[in-house]
Motif scaffolding. Structure first.
Motif, mmCIF file in Angstrom:
data_model
loop_
_atom_site.group_PDB
_atom_site.id
_atom_site.type_symbol
_atom_site.label_atom_id
_atom_site.label_comp_id
_atom_site.label_asym_id
_atom_site.label_seq_id
_atom_site.Cartn_x
_atom_site.Cartn_y
_atom_site.Cartn_z
ATOM 1 N N UNK A 1 78.894 17.484 68.191
ATOM 2 C CA UNK A 1 79.327 16.263 68.871
ATOM 3 C C UNK A 1 80.435 15.569 68.081
ATOM 4 N N UNK A 2 81.466 15.150 68.777
ATOM 5 C CA UNK A 2 82.511 14.325 68.172
ATOM 6 C C UNK A 2 82.057 12.874 68.317
ATOM 7 N N UNK B 1 75.177 7.159 64.558
ATOM 8 C CA UNK B 1 74.108 8.141 64.428
ATOM 9 C C UNK B 1 74.583 9.523 64.878
ATOM 10 N N UNK B 2 74.116 10.587 64.209
ATOM 11 C CA UNK B 2 74.461 11.938 64.672
ATOM 12 C C UNK B 2 73.844 12.205 66.037
ATOM 13 N N UNK B 3 74.457 13.116 66.774
ATOM 14 C CA UNK B 3 73.985 13.458 68.111
ATOM 15 C C UNK B 3 73.702 14.948 68.207
ATOM 16 N N UNK B 4 72.904 15.351 69.212
ATOM 17 C CA UNK B 4 72.732 16.789 69.453
ATOM 18 C C UNK B 4 74.065 17.428 69.822
ATOM 19 N N UNK B 5 74.144 18.732 69.607
ATOM 20 C CA UNK B 5 75.327 19.479 70.025
ATOM 21 C C UNK B 5 75.561 19.321 71.520
ATOM 22 N N UNK C 1 75.665 9.614 73.567
ATOM 23 C CA UNK C 1 75.045 10.784 74.203
ATOM 24 C C UNK C 1 75.198 10.712 75.721
ATOM 25 N N UNK C 2 75.284 11.871 76.365
ATOM 26 C CA UNK C 2 75.553 11.885 77.804
ATOM 27 C C UNK C 2 74.727 12.951 78.509
ATOM 28 N N UNK D 1 72.182 28.996 66.274
ATOM 29 C CA UNK D 1 72.695 28.803 64.913
ATOM 30 C C UNK D 1 71.888 27.679 64.256
ATOM 31 N N UNK D 2 72.235 27.329 63.049
ATOM 32 C CA UNK D 2 71.580 26.191 62.421
ATOM 33 C C UNK D 2 72.096 24.909 63.063
ATOM 34 N N UNK D 3 71.371 23.820 62.867
ATOM 35 C CA UNK D 3 71.804 22.541 63.421
ATOM 36 C C UNK D 3 71.036 22.180 64.670
#
Length: 198
Positions: free
Chosen positions: A55-56, A62-66, A104-105, A185-187
């Motif tokens: 996610x950009x 806060x970090x977001x899911x891919x 997030x969307x 993958x990881x993440x």
């Protein structure tokens, strides 16, 4: 005359970017593609591979899911405003809530370019003001059309130079018809659909 309200004299080439990172992402994207493909006044000519990307976000948030992202190439006899409204209606139907910029969307559909139209309207800027630096748009697009150009520049070349190019995790070519998405993958991960979600 407002260029966004003018109907093209002949079917105009358009590029739409779709993405999501919360909810039942793959089924939501498939539903959006089907809805756009059946829309009167819009003819989908290509559906790009599905790209999983980090996610950009705005620094400090806060970090977001891919995200999972794709691009549709199409022709249309609609006005840019009409097409934009359809996209917003599809977002609303998917539960999109606009709480924060770059948040997030459940579904995001951006009109990237509309043949023959430029606009500085804040509600619909054409070509999309940030598309030229977004690998999550440029990579799927250049895969679907290796000779595509955005504002006179090669989309493939822009994809290679995009600041977020390192965030591309994988591309799934047959994602519309198969649930055999690439290995994890990881993440953070957006869960692919189960049979009862499709």
């Amino acid at each position: 005359m407002d260029p966004l309200s003018l109907r093209p004299a002949a079917p105009a080439q358009v590029v739409l970017a779709l993405g999501a990172n919360v909810g039942k992402v793959v089924p939501t994207l498939r539903t959006a593609v089907r809805a756009l493909s059946s829309l009167e006044g819009l003819t989908v000519t290509a559906v790009a591979p599905l790209a999983r990307t980090t996610a950009v976000t705005i620094p400090g948030t806060e970090p977001q899911p891919d995200y999972l992202n794709t691009v549709l190439l199409a022709t249309t006899t609609m006005t840019p405003r009409e097409l934009h409204e359809v996209c917003q209606d599809l977002e609303a139907a998917a539960g999109r809530v606009r709480t924060a910029p770059w948040g997030p969307r459940t579904l995001d559909i951006d009109l990237i370019s509309f043949e023959g139209v430029t606009s500085d309207d804040p509600a619909l800027t054409l070509p999309h003001p940030r598309a030229a630096e977004r690998a999550f748009v440029l990579v799927p697009w250049s895969t679907a059309d290796p000779f595509a150009e955005l504002d006179g520049r090669s989309v493939a070349a822009l994809a290679e130079a995009a600041p977020d190019r390192g965030g591309l995790r994988w591309l799934a070519l047959d994602w519309l018809d198969s649930d055999r998405l690439p290995a994890l993958p990881t993440g953070q991960y957006v869960v692919p659909p189960t049979d009862d979600q499709v």
